[in-house]
Motif scaffolding. Structure first.
Motif, PDB file in Angstrom:
ATOM      1  N   UNK A  82       0.841  -1.211   0.000  1.00  0.00           N
ATOM      2  CA  UNK A  82       0.000   0.000   0.000  1.00  0.00           C
ATOM      3  C   UNK A  82       0.875   1.260   0.000  1.00  0.00           C
ATOM      4  N   UNK A  83       1.952   1.232   0.791  1.00  0.00           N
ATOM      5  CA  UNK A  83       2.877   2.374   0.846  1.00  0.00           C
ATOM      6  C   UNK A  83       3.485   2.640  -0.523  1.00  0.00           C
ATOM      7  N   UNK A  84       3.873   1.544  -1.192  1.00  0.00           N
ATOM      8  CA  UNK A  84       4.464   1.650  -2.537  1.00  0.00           C
ATOM      9  C   UNK A  84       3.461   2.264  -3.511  1.00  0.00           C
ATOM     10  N   UNK A  85       2.219   1.776  -3.425  1.00  0.00           N
ATOM     11  CA  UNK A  85       1.184   2.236  -4.370  1.00  0.00           C
ATOM     12  C   UNK A  85       0.734   3.666  -4.085  1.00  0.00           C
ATOM     13  N   UNK A  86       0.725   4.033  -2.790  1.00  0.00           N
ATOM     14  CA  UNK A  86       0.187   5.347  -2.456  1.00  0.00           C
ATOM     15  C   UNK A  86       1.246   6.446  -2.507  1.00  0.00           C
ATOM     16  N   UNK A  87       2.491   6.106  -2.132  1.00  0.00           N
ATOM     17  CA  UNK A  87       3.472   7.190  -1.950  1.00  0.00           C
ATOM     18  C   UNK A  87       4.658   7.140  -2.910  1.00  0.00           C
ATOM     19  N   UNK A  88       5.176   5.919  -3.241  1.00  0.00           N
ATOM     20  CA  UNK A  88       6.351   5.898  -4.127  1.00  0.00           C
ATOM     21  C   UNK A  88       5.950   5.944  -5.596  1.00  0.00           C
ATOM     22  N   UNK A  89       4.966   5.146  -5.967  1.00  0.00           N
ATOM     23  CA  UNK A  89       4.431   5.216  -7.345  1.00  0.00           C
ATOM     24  C   UNK A  89       2.942   5.507  -7.221  1.00  0.00           C
ATOM     25  N   UNK A  90       2.617   6.775  -6.904  1.00  0.00           N
ATOM     26  CA  UNK A  90       1.230   7.086  -6.505  1.00  0.00           C
ATOM     27  C   UNK A  90       0.205   6.780  -7.592  1.00  0.00           C
ATOM     28  N   UNK A  91      -0.699   5.868  -7.252  1.00  0.00           N
ATOM     29  CA  UNK A  91      -1.790   5.562  -8.181  1.00  0.00           C
ATOM     30  C   UNK A  91      -3.071   6.252  -7.730  1.00  0.00           C
ATOM     31  N   UNK A  92      -3.107   6.672  -6.461  1.00  0.00           N
ATOM     32  CA  UNK A  92      -4.329   7.285  -5.922  1.00  0.00           C
ATOM     33  C   UNK A  92      -4.239   8.809  -6.041  1.00  0.00           C
ATOM     34  N   UNK A  93      -5.396   9.446  -5.952  1.00  0.00           N
ATOM     35  CA  UNK A  93      -5.420  10.908  -6.047  1.00  0.00           C
ATOM     36  C   UNK A  93      -4.845  11.518  -4.756  1.00  0.00           C
ATOM     37  N   UNK A  94      -4.482  12.803  -4.855  1.00  0.00           N
ATOM     38  CA  UNK A  94      -3.800  13.468  -3.739  1.00  0.00           C
ATOM     39  C   UNK A  94      -4.610  13.414  -2.441  1.00  0.00           C
ATOM     40  N   UNK A  95      -5.935  13.576  -2.532  1.00  0.00           N
ATOM     41  CA  UNK A  95      -6.709  13.628  -1.281  1.00  0.00           C
ATOM     42  C   UNK A  95      -6.860  12.257  -0.641  1.00  0.00           C
ATOM     43  N   UNK A  96      -6.895  11.197  -1.462  1.00  0.00           N
ATOM     44  CA  UNK A  96      -6.936   9.837  -0.877  1.00  0.00           C
ATOM     45  C   UNK A  96      -5.601   9.576  -0.173  1.00  0.00           C
ATOM     46  N   UNK A  97      -4.485  10.006  -0.796  1.00  0.00           N
ATOM     47  CA  UNK A  97      -3.161   9.825  -0.183  1.00  0.00           C
ATOM     48  C   UNK A  97      -3.065  10.599   1.121  1.00  0.00           C
ATOM     49  N   UNK A  98      -3.589  11.821   1.129  1.00  0.00           N
ATOM     50  CA  UNK A  98      -3.540  12.634   2.359  1.00  0.00           C
ATOM     51  C   UNK A  98      -4.381  11.993   3.458  1.00  0.00           C
ATOM     52  N   UNK A  99      -5.493  11.350   3.066  1.00  0.00           N
ATOM     53  CA  UNK A  99      -6.345  10.673   4.058  1.00  0.00           C
ATOM     54  C   UNK A  99      -5.665   9.407   4.573  1.00  0.00           C
ATOM     55  N   UNK A 100      -4.931   8.709   3.664  1.00  0.00           N
ATOM     56  CA  UNK A 100      -4.316   7.437   4.042  1.00  0.00           C
ATOM     57  C   UNK A 100      -3.065   7.640   4.896  1.00  0.00           C
ATOM     58  N   UNK A 101      -2.375   8.791   4.732  1.00  0.00           N
ATOM     59  CA  UNK A 101      -1.089   8.987   5.411  1.00  0.00           C
ATOM     60  C   UNK A 101      -1.127   8.763   6.934  1.00  0.00           C
ATOM     61  N   UNK A 102      -2.080   9.382   7.685  1.00  0.00           N
ATOM     62  CA  UNK A 102      -2.083   9.128   9.136  1.00  0.00           C
ATOM     63  C   UNK A 102      -2.293   7.656   9.476  1.00  0.00           C
ATOM     64  N   UNK A 103      -3.113   6.954   8.664  1.00  0.00           N
ATOM     65  CA  UNK A 103      -3.369   5.525   8.890  1.00  0.00           C
ATOM     66  C   UNK A 103      -2.081   4.722   8.637  1.00  0.00           C
ATOM     67  N   UNK A 104      -1.335   5.130   7.591  1.00  0.00           N
ATOM     68  CA  UNK A 104      -0.059   4.464   7.251  1.00  0.00           C
ATOM     69  C   UNK A 104       0.933   4.614   8.414  1.00  0.00           C
ATOM     70  N   UNK A 105       0.997   5.822   8.974  1.00  0.00           N
ATOM     71  CA  UNK A 105       1.910   6.083  10.094  1.00  0.00           C
ATOM     72  C   UNK A 105       1.475   5.275  11.319  1.00  0.00           C
TER      73      UNK A 105
END
Lengths: 195, 195
Positions: A82-105
């Motif tokens: 999920x980290x790879x898909x969301x942050x290194x090779x972002x496939x999701x839109x910016x707001x989904x990534x911003x929402x996922x970041x606290x959950x990832x941490x």
């Protein structure tokens, strides 16, 4: 498992606190690479465990250590993908990534704690299987293994203290901020979240 | 130990998230009382353990479970006394209390995690001492005890998610804010920290 899921995972998490002045992209890449190394070592470790069990005719997956350990590794794999898909090779839109970041941490910290817990269970299990008779006499092996457990607990506490302390957070880079488009900046005018 | 250091300690921590509209003094008092109950139950538990060891001629304090468990209870006692001195019957000045609060919250979460870890070690130890021969056949006792361990882990993860989520934080009460004098309000003009 101590090397992969505790030491390397801890190092990968600390990347965002140690490299405070390097570009966010470099920190992200290093975070992903160290986690990949941790993932490879853990998978090699777990394959070795199952091979050893098969060779010694020991049943698999009956102890609390095995349940917690396997759950930790599976969740770690999911978190890495999920980290790879969301942050290194972002496939999701910016707001989904911003929402996922606290959950990832949050999940990263939980996984580190689960890894340390699983290692402590493994240490206890190994000691009781191997030196059940001499363990209660405080034999050197027992004291050494217990001390490793205590070191792991102290490592975890220090690391989580560093991660959660607001003052040690990576300061947002003004140039990167200006170039990137974040959901929060667009909607609330707040600075972008940094792990 | 599960009842005192995990269930009651968890409940005491949740007081600040559940009673969002009651006065801060009531929430603080309830937090202290539930923790006192947890402390009493833990001390009764640990005295019973040492008594049982003495009666059965089992050596004390050699296993990783005993090291982690005793450290957790000692730190829990210190945390409770400091909490009482700093927040319920404040002996320190407002700015020392404001500085200590984040550390108190951090140590509380660490203690909950250490308690859960110690319980898992205890479960593993007990199972290997009592049902070593049938544990690997996935006997009902083993599966039940392992499941208790998994429930404790899930309880811990959910509880820490609730505590750390910014949206679930107790909103500052404007009336209390106006009446109280906080270091941060005086020096930085920010709202006072709430646990």
């Amino acid at each position: 498992m101590v090397l992969g899921l505790v030491f390397l995972q801890g190092d990968a998490i600390l990347v965002y606190r140690v490299f405070r002045n390097e570009s966010k992209r470099s920190a992200k890449l290093l975070h992903g690479i160290i986690h990949l190394l941790a993932l490879i070592i853990s998978i090699v470790g777990i394959v070795a465990v199952f091979d050893f069990h098969r060779a010694s005719k020991i049943p698999d997956m009956y102890s609390l250590h095995s349940w917690c350990g396997l759950a930790t590794i599976l969740l770690f794999c999911i978190q890495w993908v999920l980290g790879l898909m969301f942050f290194l090779f972002p496939v999701a839109s910016a707001w989904i990534r911003a929402m996922y970041l606290p959950l990832h941490v949050f999940c990263g910290v939980v996984l580190l704690v689960m890894s340390i817990g699983s290692c402590l269970l493994g240490i206890t299990e190994k000691l009781l299987f191997s030196i059940m008779d001499t363990y209660s006499t405080r034999s050197p092996e027992g004291v050494l293994a217990n001390s490793l457990g205590v070191v792991l607990v102290v490592f975890g506490i220090l690391l989580i203290f560093i991660i959660t302390k607001e003052e040690y957070r990576r300061p947002p880079n003004p140039e990167e901020e200006a170039l990137s488009v974040h959901f929060k900046t667009l909607t609330e005018g707040a600075s972008s979240p940094t792990p």
